[in-house]
Design an enzyme around this catalytic site. Structure first.
Site, PDB file in Angstrom:
ATOM      1  CG  HIS A 306      10.781  -1.266   6.046  1.00  0.00           C
ATOM      2  ND1 HIS A 306      12.098  -0.501   5.617  1.00  0.00           N
ATOM      3  CD2 HIS A 306       9.930  -0.311   6.640  1.00  0.00           C
ATOM      4  CE1 HIS A 306      11.926   0.726   5.795  1.00  0.00           C
ATOM      5  NE2 HIS A 306      10.780   1.128   6.498  1.00  0.00           N
ATOM      6  CG  ASP A 363       3.855   1.369   8.227  1.00  0.00           C
ATOM      7  OD1 ASP A 363       3.680   2.336   8.879  1.00  0.00           O
ATOM      8  OD2 ASP A 363       4.616   1.069   7.232  1.00  0.00           O
TER       9      ASP A 363
END
Length: 428
Positions: A306, A363
C-alpha cells in the site's frame, strides 16, 4: 502557535520556519511563507511529504498499520458499528446517541429517491457504459436538479446537500447496475436499512419480493465502513481542490468519482480478483510468486502492499473474517478464496515480501466478497465511490468551514524553453 522552528539556509541566507504539531503523527514544517522569504518553491511530486490541509477526520500511521476515524480504530468500528453511525461520526465529530442516530438515519432515508427526470438521463447512456461513467454524469447533473442546496456559504444548504449525496448515492449506483443489465429501476424502500435498501435496489426485481440475507447485508455494511474515508488520498484531495474554487458540492463529488475511477486508486480490488482468477488454484501459487519476484516478468501480485501502509492493512483483517461469513451464508464453494488464503500464507512467510513489507491490503479480499455476492467487476469501483462519498462530503464540509482555506494552486519546476520570439509560419 508553533513551539519549534526549523532553520533553512538557502543562497547564503537563513530563515526560521515554524514547526506545527498535530494531536498525533509527524510534525509539519510550515512553508507558506517560503517563496516570499527565499524566492524558491519546494518540489514534491505526488505530495508524498506535503500536508495540504489541517484535518480532524482520519488519522493513518502506515508504519504501525493504524487507521482511526475521529480517534476510533477502524477494526472496532467495522466490528461493532454501522455505516450510518460511522457516517454520523465523520460528519459530526462524535458517535451519536440512539436518538441522534435514529434522527440521522430517518433524515437520510427521506432523501433516497432521485428526481424522476434523472431516469430519462440514464437512458441517454449506452447500455454497455461503465457504471463509473454513468455515476460521474449523474452526480454532476444533480446540481441541475437541486438548486436549493448549492449555496456553499449557507451552512443549512451544505447540510442538506451532504445528506442528499449520502442518501442518493446507493440509488444512483443501483440504477447504473440495473441499466447495464436491462432490468427496471427499483424505487427505494425506506423500511430497510441503508445497506439492505441498496442490495434490494441492485438485485431485486418487481416480479417478486427481495429477501435481504443478514450476513450479506452485514458484509456490505462493513465494506462501506472500511472504505468510508482514508485521509488525503487522490480522490479526496481532488474533492478538496475542486471545492477550494467554490464549486458546488455535487460538482466536487463528481470530480472525486472521476479521480477514483483510475485503476491505481479505486480499481485495485478488481485487479486483485483478476489476479486470483489468473492463478486459479493453490498449487500454482509458488510459480506465480517466483514470477512476481522477477523484475523482467510483467506479472505483479495485486492486493499486496500500500502507498501508505508499510504494515498489515488494518482493514484487511476484518475483510478476511467477513469473506468466510459471506461464503458460509451463501453456500459458496469458490476456489478463489482458498487460493487467496494460501497466497497470503505463503507471501507472509517469504523473505522477499517481508523485506519489501508487501502485506495484504483491503483490496485483496473485498473483490472476492463482492464477486460472491453477485456484483460484476465493473461495479466494484462504483461501490467504492458509494462508500467514500461520506468521507468526501465530510472532508468538503471541513474544508469549507476552515477560515484559513484558500483556493488550491500548486506550483511547478519549469523545464521548458526560456523566452523566445515568435517566428511567422512562412519563415520557419
Amino acid at each position: 502557535m508553533a513551539d519549534k522552528a526549523a532553520t533553512l539556509t538557502y543562497d547564503n541566507k537563513s530563515i526560521d520556519l515554524p514547526v506545527l504539531a498535530g494531536s498525533v503523527g509527524p510534525d509539519v514544517i510550515d512553508i507558506r511563507k517560503l517563496y516570499g522569504q527565499t524566492g524558491a518553491f519546494t518540489y514534491d511530486p505526488g505530495y508524498k511529504s506535503t500536508a495540504s490541509c489541517e484535518s480532524a477526520l482520519t488519522y493513518i500511521d502506515g508504519d504501525e498499520g493504524v487507521l482511526l476515524h475521529r480517534g476510533y480504530p477502524i477494526g472496532q468500528l467495522a466490528e461493532h458499528s454501522s455505516f450510518m453511525e460511522v457516517s454520523y461520526l465523520l460528519l459530526n465529530g462524535e458517535l451519536p446517541s440512539k436518538d441522534e442516530l435514529d434522527d440521522f438515519t430517518y433524515t437520510i432515508s427521506r432523501h433516497t429517491m432521485l428526481h424522476e427526470q434523472l431516469a430519462t438521463f440514464y437512458r441517454g447512456f449506452r447500455r454497455d457504459a461503465h457504471p463509473m461513467a454513468i455515476m460521474c454524469g449523474v452526480v454532476g447533473a444533480l446540481s441541475a436538479f437541486y438548486h436549493d442546496s448549492t449555496d456553499i456559504s449557507d451552512p443549512e444548504q451544505r447540510k442538506i446537500a451532504s445528506h442528499r449525496l449520502i442518501a442518493k448515492m446507493p440509488t444512483i449506483a443501483a440504477m447504473a447496475f440495473k441499466y447495464s443489465v436491462g432490468q427496471p429501476f427499483l424505487y427505494p424502500d425506506n423500511s430497510l436499512s441503508y445497506t439492505g435498501n441498496f442490495l434490494r435496489m441492485t438485485f431485486g426485481v418487481p416480479a417478486e419480493p427481495y429477501e435481504v440475507v443478514p450476513a450479506v447485508e452485514r458484509a456490505m455494511d462493513r465494506i462501506f465502513i472500511l472504505h468510508a474515508d482514508h485521509e488525503q488520498n487522490a480522490s479526496t484531495s481532488t474533492v478538496r481542490l475542486a471545492g477550494s474554487s467554490g464549486a458546488n458540492p455535487f460538482a466536487c463529488i463528481a470530480a472525486g468519482i472521476a479521480c477514483l475511477w483510475g485503476p491505481a486508486h479505486g480499481g485495485a480490488n478488481e485487479a486483485a480478483l483478476n489476479m486470483l482468477r489468473e492463478i486459479g488454484t493453490p498449487d500454482k501459487i509458488p510459480h506465480y510468486i517466483e514470477r512476481a519476484k522477477d523484475k523482467n516478468d510483467p506479472f505483479r501480485l495485486m492486493g499486496f502492499g500500500h502507498r501508505v501502509y508499510k504494515n498489515y492493512d488494518p482493514r484487511a483483517t476484518v475483510m478476511q473474517k467477513t469473506v468466510r461469513e459471506v461464503f458460509d451464508a451463501l453456500k459458496v464453494n469458490d476456489p478463489l478464496f482458498e487460493t487467496a488464503l494460501r497466497l497470503e500464507e505463503l507471501a507472509l512467510k517469504d523473505d522477499y515480501f517481508i523485506e519489501k513489507k508487501l502485506f495484504p491490503n483491503v483490496d485483496f479480499y473485498s473483490g472476492v466478497i463482492l464477486s460472491a455476492i453477485g456484483f460484476p467487476t465493473t461495479m466494484f469501483t462504483a461501490l467504492f465511490a458509494l462508500a467514500r462519498t461520506v468521507g468526501w462530503v465530510a472532508q468538503w464540509n471541513e474544508m469549507i468551514s476552515d477560515p484559513g482555506q484558500v483556493i488550491g494552486r500548486p506550483r511547478q519546476l519549469y523545464t521548458g524553453p526560456t523566452e523566445r520570439d515568435y517566428v511567422p509560419v512562412d519563415k520557419r
